[in-house]
Design a protein around this motif. Structure first.
Motif, PDB file in Angstrom:
ATOM      1  N   MET A 159     -43.449  15.253  41.754  1.00 22.52           N
ATOM      2  CA  MET A 159     -42.502  15.578  40.723  1.00 22.52           C
ATOM      3  C   MET A 159     -41.006  15.721  41.458  1.00 22.52           C
ATOM      4  SD  MET A 159     -43.891  16.163  37.759  1.00 22.52           S
ATOM      5  CE  MET A 159     -42.935  17.499  36.953  1.00 22.52           C
ATOM      6  N   TYR A 160     -41.145  16.257  42.797  1.00 20.69           N
ATOM      7  CA  TYR A 160     -39.967  16.103  43.759  1.00 20.69           C
ATOM      8  C   TYR A 160     -39.378  14.960  43.601  1.00 20.69           C
ATOM      9  CZ  TYR A 160     -41.055  21.102  45.418  1.00 20.69           C
ATOM     10  OH  TYR A 160     -41.337  22.342  45.693  1.00 20.69           O
ATOM     11  N   PHE A 161     -40.219  13.876  44.126  1.00 21.77           N
ATOM     12  CA  PHE A 161     -39.770  12.457  44.129  1.00 21.77           C
ATOM     13  C   PHE A 161     -38.862  12.138  42.957  1.00 21.77           C
ATOM     14  CE2 PHE A 161     -40.412   7.811  43.577  1.00 21.77           C
ATOM     15  CZ  PHE A 161     -39.889   7.533  44.862  1.00 21.77           C
ATOM     16  N   TRP A 162     -39.462  12.136  41.734  1.00 14.57           N
ATOM     17  CA  TRP A 162     -38.745  11.628  40.521  1.00 14.57           C
ATOM     18  C   TRP A 162     -37.701  12.453  40.272  1.00 14.57           C
ATOM     19  CZ3 TRP A 162     -39.439   7.160  38.368  1.00 14.57           C
ATOM     20  CH2 TRP A 162     -40.635   6.584  38.650  1.00 14.57           C
ATOM     21  N   SER A 163     -37.528  13.638  40.483  1.00 12.04           N
ATOM     22  CA  SER A 163     -36.305  14.527  40.403  1.00 12.04           C
ATOM     23  C   SER A 163     -35.178  14.104  41.466  1.00 12.04           C
ATOM     24  CB  SER A 163     -36.596  16.010  40.568  1.00 12.04           C
ATOM     25  OG  SER A 163     -37.310  16.409  39.924  1.00 12.04           O
TER      26      SER A 163
ATOM     27  N   LEU B  18     -43.002  24.311  42.227  1.00 13.17           N
ATOM     28  CA  LEU B  18     -42.447  23.327  41.441  1.00 13.17           C
ATOM     29  C   LEU B  18     -41.048  23.535  40.866  1.00 13.17           C
ATOM     30  CD1 LEU B  18     -43.041  20.517  40.185  1.00 13.17           C
ATOM     31  CD2 LEU B  18     -43.965  21.548  38.323  1.00 13.17           C
ATOM     32  N   ALA B  19     -40.673  24.592  40.266  1.00 14.62           N
ATOM     33  CA  ALA B  19     -39.601  24.760  39.533  1.00 14.62           C
ATOM     34  C   ALA B  19     -38.757  25.065  40.510  1.00 14.62           C
ATOM     35  CB  ALA B  19     -39.696  25.749  38.811  1.00 14.62           C
ATOM     36  N   ALA B  20     -38.590  25.815  41.583  1.00 13.79           N
ATOM     37  CA  ALA B  20     -37.603  25.995  42.708  1.00 13.79           C
ATOM     38  C   ALA B  20     -37.507  24.708  43.424  1.00 13.79           C
ATOM     39  CB  ALA B  20     -38.120  27.035  43.454  1.00 13.79           C
ATOM     40  N   GLY B  21     -38.329  23.999  43.592  1.00 11.64           N
ATOM     41  CA  GLY B  21     -38.086  22.829  44.385  1.00 11.64           C
ATOM     42  C   GLY B  21     -37.312  21.773  43.592  1.00 11.64           C
ATOM     43  N   MET B  22     -37.821  21.429  42.577  1.00  8.64           N
ATOM     44  CA  MET B  22     -37.168  20.601  41.336  1.00  8.64           C
ATOM     45  C   MET B  22     -35.561  20.904  41.080  1.00  8.64           C
ATOM     46  SD  MET B  22     -40.086  19.388  38.741  1.00  8.64           S
ATOM     47  CE  MET B  22     -38.684  18.170  37.742  1.00  8.64           C
TER      48      MET B  22
ATOM     49  N   CYS C  73     -33.725  23.005  43.007  1.00 10.91           N
ATOM     50  CA  CYS C  73     -33.052  22.882  44.199  1.00 10.91           C
ATOM     51  C   CYS C  73     -32.579  21.571  44.590  1.00 10.91           C
ATOM     52  CB  CYS C  73     -33.821  23.492  45.466  1.00 10.91           C
ATOM     53  SG  CYS C  73     -33.105  23.309  47.096  1.00 10.91           S
ATOM     54  N   ILE C  74     -33.433  20.534  44.172  1.00 11.83           N
ATOM     55  CA  ILE C  74     -33.229  18.940  44.463  1.00 11.83           C
ATOM     56  C   ILE C  74     -31.922  18.552  43.315  1.00 11.83           C
ATOM     57  CG2 ILE C  74     -33.738  16.777  44.089  1.00 11.83           C
ATOM     58  CD1 ILE C  74     -36.648  17.472  45.023  1.00 11.83           C
ATOM     59  N   ALA C  75     -32.127  19.136  42.272  1.00 10.33           N
ATOM     60  CA  ALA C  75     -31.036  18.936  41.252  1.00 10.33           C
ATOM     61  C   ALA C  75     -29.730  19.509  41.583  1.00 10.33           C
ATOM     62  CB  ALA C  75     -31.653  19.349  39.830  1.00 10.33           C
ATOM     63  N   ALA C  76     -29.842  20.986  41.868  1.00 12.68           N
ATOM     64  CA  ALA C  76     -28.629  21.342  42.431  1.00 12.68           C
ATOM     65  C   ALA C  76     -27.955  20.704  43.572  1.00 12.68           C
ATOM     66  CB  ALA C  76     -29.029  22.823  42.738  1.00 12.68           C
ATOM     67  N   GLY C  77     -28.659  20.240  44.631  1.00 12.10           N
ATOM     68  CA  GLY C  77     -28.069  19.412  45.768  1.00 12.10           C
ATOM     69  C   GLY C  77     -27.480  18.222  45.394  1.00 12.10           C
TER      70      GLY C  77
END
Length: 437
Positions: free
Chosen positions: A325-329, A167-171, A173-177
């Motif tokens: 959670m990925y989707f909303w991020s 969860l944390a790594a994926g969210m 990563c999306i924010a960093a992208g």
């Protein structure tokens, strides 16, 4: 762009290749705490994944320093060295916490010291772009306080959301992208050199998360622990501080073009973008503090009221909760990015509204139980008429067999009910089990 991609790939490769040996080291070192009541995983899992992520960060900075274009970032600015100093300190505190479970106040003090180290080396907020006003210079003390506050909030927000596998790594990563695309546009399209360090930090952060995710997806073989969550939180905060507090539009464009600068939306997006990329972790942090203080508990007391816990309680599976959670991020981060590109487009607003509605439907999906009418049962798959068939079977069984003895009701939160819910009580903590290395 090629050099940024090369830096990202090297960071991801080093992190990925080192995570396996780090896992074995964590098992040998005993960095496998007992399963707590608030934990979702049901088997003892090693921590210290932040060790591999930190060496990935070092490899990314080392490669960038030897590339022709990115070397200018190290020549013009001291921010990469400031990031490395603060990251090393926060990583060391996280490693100690993963092994020895140090006190929360000590960790908070370490986070402030790490932020202060970065401030002393020049990574600090110097001014703030305010819509309708322009650039507002802040004093040294104001900049220091703002920098420390942003670092501490971001680190703890990421740390709080680190509760499910990947969860944390994926969210992050999306924010960093999203942040990389924004910072790269500011640096390349507008020629603002002060945005180059933030672009580099975002690329390295993506590499750290991408390299660690294959080992951390459900079911996770290793956790990043506080050594990883606090590290990626600090890198995320460093990029936000760099692009927010270092880019001075008035100095770059001159007073004669002040009106044009004030009309340029990307100048003001730095106020929104750092908040949007940590919107969900920050909301979880705020709700946790309010919830715990309302109950008379310490804000640092652990509980099972985080957003990902609530998704599991609603009825989502582990993987679906992570994807939601990925989707909303992604929606918040890339929605803010699209708005910075073209704030006048109504299609962007309509798209965000539509996707938000889709996200709400996904959140409430377990609440919807489809029922086919009697006349349509012959035309629907068997799973939609299973209840009626099961009820008929029970009635037939009751006619031929004696009445069964009544059973004691079982609480829904007990492990073993409805697929062994991960939030229930666990009969044993996994002590003494062998872990495959």
């Amino acid at each position: 762009m090629r050099e940024y991609l090369l830096t990202l790939c090297v960071t991801a490769a080093v992190t990925y290749l080192l995570t396996g040996p780090v896992r074995k080291f964590a098992i040998v070192a005993g960095a496998m705490p007992e399963i707590r009541a608030r934990d979702v995983h049901r088997e003892p899992t090693p921590r210290l994944g932040g060790i591999a992520m930190f060496f990935g960060l070092c490899a990314g900075l080392l490669v960038a320093d030897h590339l022709s274009s990115l070397n200018e970032v190290f020549v013009r600015s001291n921010e990469p060295r400031a990031l490395l100093s603060g990251a090393a300190l926060i990583w060391l505190i996280g490693v100690l916490d993963d092994k020895f479970e140090i006190d929360a106040l000590i960790k908070l003090g370490g986070q402030m010291i790490a932020a202060g180290v970065m401030v002393m080396q020049g990574l600090t907020i110097l001014w703030l772009p305010v819509p309708g006003v322009g650039t507002v210079a802040v004093t040294q003390w104001q900049g220091t306080l703002l920098t420390v506050a942003l670092v501490v909030v971001t680190i703890n927000a990421v740390n709080f959301v680190d509760g499910l596998d990947g969860l944390a790594a994926g969210m992050v990563c999306i924010a960093a992208g999203a942040f990389f695309m924004y910072a790269y546009r500011i640096w390349y399209s507008y020629g603002i050199e002060e945005a180059a360090p933030a672009t580099l930090f975002a690329a390295i952060l993506m590499g750290m998360c991408v390299g660690f995710l294959p080992h951390n997806m459900h079911p996770a073989r290793i956790f990043m622990g506080d050594s990883g969550s606090m590290l990626i939180g600090l890198v995320l905060a460093a990029g936000a501080i760099s692009v927010t507090g270092q880019v001075d539009p008035d100095r770059l464009f001159g007073a004669s073009e002040r009106s044009a600068v004030h009309a340029m939306v990307p100048v003001y997006i730095p106020l929104l973008m750092p908040l949007s990329i940590i919107a969900i972790p920050a909301a979880d942090l705020i709700l946790a503090i309010v919830r715990r203080t309302w109950r008379g508990q310490s804000p640092f007391a652990a509980d099972r009221g985080h957003l990902h816990h609530r998704l599991l309680e609603v009825g989502h599976s582990h993987s679906r909760a992570v994807l939601i959670m990925y989707f909303w991020s992604a929606l918040i981060g890339f929605g803010a990015l699209a708005y910075s590109v073209n704030s006048a487009s109504m299609w962007i607003v309509l798209g965000v509204v539509f996707l938000s509605a889709v996200g709400l439907v996904m959140l409430l999906l377990p609440r919807f139980t489809p029922h086919a009418p009697r006349w349509a049962e012959a035309f629907v798959p068997p799973r939609y008429r299973r209840r009626r068939a099961a009820a008929g079977a029970l009635e037939n069984a009751g006619e031929d067999q004696p009445e069964a003895e009544p059973r004691e009701p079982v609480a829904a939160a007990v492990a073993g009910v409805n697929g062994a819910t991960a939030l229930g009580a666990r009969p044993d903590s996994g002590k003494g089990r062998k872990v495959r290395i």
